[in-house]
Design a protein around this motif. Sequence first.
Motif, PDB file in Angstrom:
ATOM      1  N   UNK A   6       0.853  -1.187   0.000  1.00 30.85           N
ATOM      2  CA  UNK A   6       0.000   0.000   0.000  1.00 30.85           C
ATOM      3  C   UNK A   6       0.886   1.233   0.000  1.00 30.85           C
ATOM      4  N   UNK A   7       0.534   2.224  -0.835  1.00 31.06           N
ATOM      5  CA  UNK A   7       1.307   3.458  -0.924  1.00 31.06           C
ATOM      6  C   UNK A   7       0.570   4.565  -0.188  1.00 31.06           C
ATOM      7  N   UNK A   8       0.997   4.944   1.004  1.00 29.44           N
ATOM      8  CA  UNK A   8       0.284   6.011   1.732  1.00 29.44           C
ATOM      9  C   UNK A   8       0.296   7.354   1.009  1.00 29.44           C
ATOM     10  N   UNK A   9       1.323   7.610   0.200  1.00 29.16           N
ATOM     11  CA  UNK A   9       1.419   8.912  -0.466  1.00 29.16           C
ATOM     12  C   UNK A   9       0.457   9.041  -1.650  1.00 29.16           C
ATOM     13  N   UNK A  10      -0.349   8.023  -1.945  1.00 24.82           N
ATOM     14  CA  UNK A  10      -1.421   8.193  -2.930  1.00 24.82           C
ATOM     15  C   UNK A  10      -2.677   8.776  -2.282  1.00 24.82           C
ATOM     16  N   UNK A  46      -1.347  13.029  -7.520  1.00 23.56           N
ATOM     17  CA  UNK A  46      -1.740  12.775  -8.910  1.00 23.56           C
ATOM     18  C   UNK A  46      -0.680  11.969  -9.653  1.00 23.56           C
ATOM     19  N   UNK A  47       0.587  12.308  -9.476  1.00 24.30           N
ATOM     20  CA  UNK A  47       1.644  11.601 -10.197  1.00 24.30           C
ATOM     21  C   UNK A  47       1.727  10.138  -9.778  1.00 24.30           C
ATOM     22  N   UNK A  48       1.674   9.880  -8.474  1.00 27.43           N
ATOM     23  CA  UNK A  48       1.776   8.497  -8.009  1.00 27.43           C
ATOM     24  C   UNK A  48       0.526   7.686  -8.358  1.00 27.43           C
ATOM     25  N   UNK A  49      -0.645   8.321  -8.232  1.00 27.08           N
ATOM     26  CA  UNK A  49      -1.884   7.615  -8.559  1.00 27.08           C
ATOM     27  C   UNK A  49      -1.941   7.262 -10.045  1.00 27.08           C
ATOM     28  N   UNK A  50      -1.564   8.218 -10.894  1.00 29.81           N
ATOM     29  CA  UNK A  50      -1.583   7.952 -12.336  1.00 29.81           C
ATOM     30  C   UNK A  50      -0.604   6.840 -12.704  1.00 29.81           C
ATOM     31  N   UNK A  51       0.568   6.847 -12.091  1.00 32.91           N
ATOM     32  CA  UNK A  51       1.539   5.800 -12.386  1.00 32.91           C
ATOM     33  C   UNK A  51       1.062   4.427 -11.962  1.00 32.91           C
ATOM     34  N   UNK A  52       0.466   4.331 -10.779  1.00 28.30           N
ATOM     35  CA  UNK A  52      -0.033   3.039 -10.314  1.00 28.30           C
ATOM     36  C   UNK A  52      -1.180   2.538 -11.194  1.00 28.30           C
ATOM     37  N   UNK A  53      -2.070   3.431 -11.586  1.00 26.78           N
ATOM     38  CA  UNK A  53      -3.172   3.017 -12.456  1.00 26.78           C
ATOM     39  C   UNK A  53      -2.659   2.543 -13.814  1.00 26.78           C
ATOM     40  N   UNK A  54      -1.682   3.254 -14.354  1.00 25.99           N
ATOM     41  CA  UNK A  54      -1.143   2.872 -15.660  1.00 25.99           C
ATOM     42  C   UNK A  54      -0.451   1.513 -15.591  1.00 25.99           C
ATOM     43  N   UNK A  55       0.291   1.266 -14.518  1.00 21.46           N
ATOM     44  CA  UNK A  55       0.940  -0.039 -14.352  1.00 21.46           C
ATOM     45  C   UNK A  55      -0.101  -1.147 -14.253  1.00 21.46           C
ATOM     46  N   UNK A  56      -1.173  -0.908 -13.501  1.00 24.43           N
ATOM     47  CA  UNK A  56      -2.192  -1.950 -13.352  1.00 24.43           C
ATOM     48  C   UNK A  56      -2.922  -2.187 -14.666  1.00 24.43           C
ATOM     49  N   UNK A  88       8.459   4.474 -13.316  1.00 26.45           N
ATOM     50  CA  UNK A  88       7.778   4.777 -12.063  1.00 26.45           C
ATOM     51  C   UNK A  88       8.749   4.846 -10.889  1.00 26.45           C
ATOM     52  N   UNK A  89       9.797   4.044 -10.932  1.00 26.48           N
ATOM     53  CA  UNK A  89      10.821   4.138  -9.888  1.00 26.48           C
ATOM     54  C   UNK A  89      11.473   5.519  -9.921  1.00 26.48           C
TER      55      UNK A  89
END
Length: 227
Positions: free
Chosen positions: A93-97, A163-173, A204-205
């Motif tokens: 889980x990424x708290x910063x999202x 926004x940046x972290x959420x978009x990256x996680x969604x794109x990876x999924x 993403x890293x």
Amino acid sequence: MALSFFTQFESPIFLGVPLMALALVLPWLLFPAPSTRWLTNRLLTLQSQLMGQFTKQLLLPLNTGGHKWAALLTSLMIFLITLNMLGLLPYTFTPTTQLSLNLGLAVPFWLATVLVGLRNQPTHTLGHLLPEGTPTLLIPVLIIIETISLFIRPLALGVRLTANLTAGHLLIQLIASAAFVLLPMMPVVGLLTSVVLALLTLLEIAVAMIQAYVFVLLLSLYLQENV
């Protein structure tokens, strides 16, 4: 399917107990404790060198008064990088999202820089609200605009990181789901999608580290204006 993509951003709960606190404390347990010995291992040496270089670059534009913030800003930088990087691991889980957490970090730090400026140099700090040489008719409008831009700063800090972290996680999924579906039906296309997924993970890293650095860098720029 649309809702399942966003379940990864829900705060984990175990037996009715939210695990957000555990996710925030865990990164600090991963860092090696400093040693009093003159000779340390390679990990501690590398960690000290990286922290020293980052602190030097971060505080380069600041005067001596801003150097008091060195430990605080460096700790925040390491904390955000660790949270962002751990969030890229599977079943984590990424708290910063969470926008609430990012605003909880951005607002107190931004408010602290403003209060430091009002205490040390109130005239200079308030002078940012009205540029020199402004026509008389534009003075009320510019004061309102500059005040709004001042209060938008912590919101921009939190929203940018979220926004940046959420978009990256969604794109990876999304790409991972596509690769999982395409591999049995079209192996070649599925392999190409998997390569894109690997490249996106590397990106993403980099984004996880860059966004943490940008968060702290903007805080240091706000501090520079008020010190």
